[in-house]
Design an enzyme around this catalytic site. Structure first.
Site, mmCIF file in Angstrom:
data_model
loop_
_atom_site.group_PDB
_atom_site.id
_atom_site.type_symbol
_atom_site.label_atom_id
_atom_site.label_comp_id
_atom_site.label_asym_id
_atom_site.label_seq_id
_atom_site.Cartn_x
_atom_site.Cartn_y
_atom_site.Cartn_z
ATOM 1 N N GLU A 89 -5.491 -18.718 -34.985
ATOM 2 C CA GLU A 89 -6.873 -18.247 -35.031
ATOM 3 C C GLU A 89 -7.744 -18.941 -34.009
ATOM 4 O O GLU A 89 -7.363 -19.970 -33.435
ATOM 5 C CB GLU A 89 -7.432 -18.436 -36.434
ATOM 6 N N CYS A 335 -11.272 -25.039 -39.913
ATOM 7 C CA CYS A 335 -9.946 -25.017 -39.317
ATOM 8 C C CYS A 335 -8.900 -24.366 -40.193
ATOM 9 O O CYS A 335 -8.627 -24.824 -41.297
ATOM 10 C CB CYS A 335 -9.475 -26.453 -39.150
HETATM 11 N N1 SAH Z 1 -6.135 -32.031 -34.412
HETATM 12 C C1 SAH Z 1 -7.370 -32.262 -33.725
HETATM 13 C C2 SAH Z 1 -8.204 -31.025 -33.476
HETATM 14 C C3 SAH Z 1 -8.327 -29.973 -34.522
HETATM 15 S S1 SAH Z 1 -9.490 -30.031 -35.798
HETATM 16 C C4 SAH Z 1 -8.178 -33.313 -34.438
HETATM 17 O O1 SAH Z 1 -7.754 -33.779 -35.467
HETATM 18 O O2 SAH Z 1 -9.212 -33.700 -33.918
HETATM 19 C C5 SAH Z 1 -11.111 -30.032 -35.216
HETATM 20 C C6 SAH Z 1 -12.017 -30.888 -36.079
HETATM 21 O O3 SAH Z 1 -12.292 -30.299 -37.359
HETATM 22 C C7 SAH Z 1 -11.427 -32.245 -36.379
HETATM 23 O O4 SAH Z 1 -12.428 -33.219 -36.235
HETATM 24 C C8 SAH Z 1 -11.010 -32.119 -37.827
HETATM 25 O O5 SAH Z 1 -10.881 -33.361 -38.438
HETATM 26 C C9 SAH Z 1 -12.114 -31.261 -38.379
HETATM 27 N N2 SAH Z 1 -11.840 -30.573 -39.629
HETATM 28 C C10 SAH Z 1 -10.683 -30.078 -40.090
HETATM 29 N N3 SAH Z 1 -10.846 -29.501 -41.282
HETATM 30 C C11 SAH Z 1 -12.136 -29.648 -41.592
HETATM 31 C C12 SAH Z 1 -12.924 -29.258 -42.709
HETATM 32 N N4 SAH Z 1 -12.383 -28.630 -43.730
HETATM 33 N N5 SAH Z 1 -14.238 -29.564 -42.687
HETATM 34 C C13 SAH Z 1 -14.793 -30.194 -41.644
HETATM 35 N N6 SAH Z 1 -14.109 -30.587 -40.566
HETATM 36 C C14 SAH Z 1 -12.787 -30.324 -40.535
#
Ligand code: SAH
Length: 356
Positions: A89, A335
């Site tokens: 996505e 995400c």
């Molecule tokens: N793997 C990478 C990039 C992908 S996620 C990383 O960990 O940075 C992009 C951002 O969204 C990251 O900061 C992640 O921690 C955050 N994220 C993931 N799920 C989330 C959620 N449910 N609520 C808020 N932020 C979230």
């Protein structure tokens, strides 16, 4: 699955054309067509016999836009289907200064963060450079953009996957994206988010791609971080900060921390004070966001008032910080949420039925 033609750069496309007895201008037409987001079969300037030859060796399409969801705030979410049927996505967010596309670097993810929907089914596979690039080429074309006048102006590598867990492909993709022959997007308009794979952070500083490096911190001590992020068992916060300082030293780019506010977990005044201690004096910015609650997960978002209080403490403590609004929350903004719900929906369907 056949090979992905978008994995080839201009030089390789030229070699391919030569190999199949085509003149150089055909290579140019092919490369231009691909850069316009077209499938091989859609490039009308190419002779049918050449296209047939290409289709013997390559997938017609690296990626298809399966569905587009448009949120009340104008955010668009995309479900893409890869040539092998895997689903990923992406998001396109509109701002005053342009449109930012969030791309995925892996199908699934193996980092196991407790708040994230992308990692629920583990890692399925790495995306190739051409598959990552094609997400942008397709969305740019769909939104009426061209190579010269791009509809997609900014890129964030914050979709599903850990970019540094697919290091070589991500770097190859970034080189294509920023090159003249690619989309010529400036590294200043690109952000890469990592959960903090420290060794790769050092490697990346030396790649000559001075983009905005973002680290998902989400906690102030290693013990607390390990509760939601298993990667904390491998790399310490102190090591992450050193790698960030090195990134600044080498590239001159300040770095950014993502900090998702989770109720009862990392959002108390004490955490804000600890964050100030960790980051004070460093050339960085903190992006706060209230957790996007994920159905499959039990963690809850910090309240709005709490989030503003947290922001206030940081700012008073001299830390550059902003609280991001939850973008496209009505269309599964977090995400991997969209993909997860799509896969679940498909699971419940009779596979012989034509789902449409
Ligand atoms: N793997 C990478 C990039 C992908 S996620 C990383 O960990 O940075 C992009 C951002 O969204 C990251 O900061 C992640 O921690 C955050 N994220 C993931 N799920 C989330 C959620 N449910 N609520 C808020 N932020 C979230």
């Amino acid at each position: 699955m056949k090979a992905i033609i978008q994995d080839l750069d201009y030089q390789q496309i030229t070699a391919l054309a030569a190999e199949t007895g085509q003149p150089t201008f055909r290579a140019k037409q092919l490369f231009e067509g691909l850069t316009q987001g077209k499938d091989i079969s859609q490039i009308s300037t190419l002779p049918a016999a050449f296209k047939a030859e290409l289709l013997n060796r390559f997938e017609d399409s690296a990626i298809k836009i399966l569905k587009v969801f448009t949120g009340a705030d104008g955010t668009k979410k995309f479900l893409f289907e890869l040539a092998d049927g895997n689903i990923i996505e992406g998001v396109l967010m509109s701002y005053k200064y342009g449109n930012t596309q969030c791309v995925s670097t892996q199908a699934g993810c193996r980092m196991g963060c407790k708040f994230c929907a992308s990692t629920l089914g583990g890692l399925i596979r790495n995306l190739t450079p051409g598959e990552i690039l094609s997400q942008i080429l397709k969305v740019n074309a769909l939104c009426g953009g061209t190579k010269e006048k791009r509809a997609v102006t900014n890129i964030v590598l914050m979709g599903s996957g850990e970019p540094f867990d697919n290091y070589a492909n991500v770097v190859a993709f970034l080189k294509r994206l920023t090159s003249d022959e690619g989309l010529n997007i400036s590294p200043r308009n690109i952000s890469l988010s990592t959960c903090g794979l420290v060794d790769k952070m050092y490697d990346f500083a030396n790649e000559g791609i001075p983009l905005n490096l973002t680290v998902s911190l989400h906690a102030t001590t290693d013990e607390e971080r390990a509760r939601t992020m298993p990667v904390a068992n491998k790399w310490k916060i102190s090591q992450i900060l050193q790698a960030c300082d090195n990134y600044f030293k080498v590239t001159g780019r300040r770095f950014i921390f993502e900090y998702s506010l989770i109720d009862g977990e990392n959002s108390d005044a004490r955490h804000a004070e600890e964050l100030i201690k960790l980051l004070k004096g460093r050339p960085c910015h903190v992006n706060l966001i209230r957790l996007n609650e994920v159905k499959e997960r039990t963690l809850k978002a910090a309240g709005e008032k709490n989030a503003y209080r947290f922001l206030g403490i940081l700012q008073k403590g001299g830390i550059s910080a902003t609280l991001r609004r939850q973008i496209g929350a009505d269309i599964g903004g977090a995400c991997g949420q969209l993909r997860a719900s799509y896969l679940k929906e498909e699971e419940g369907k009779d596979p012989s039925a034509n789902g449409g």
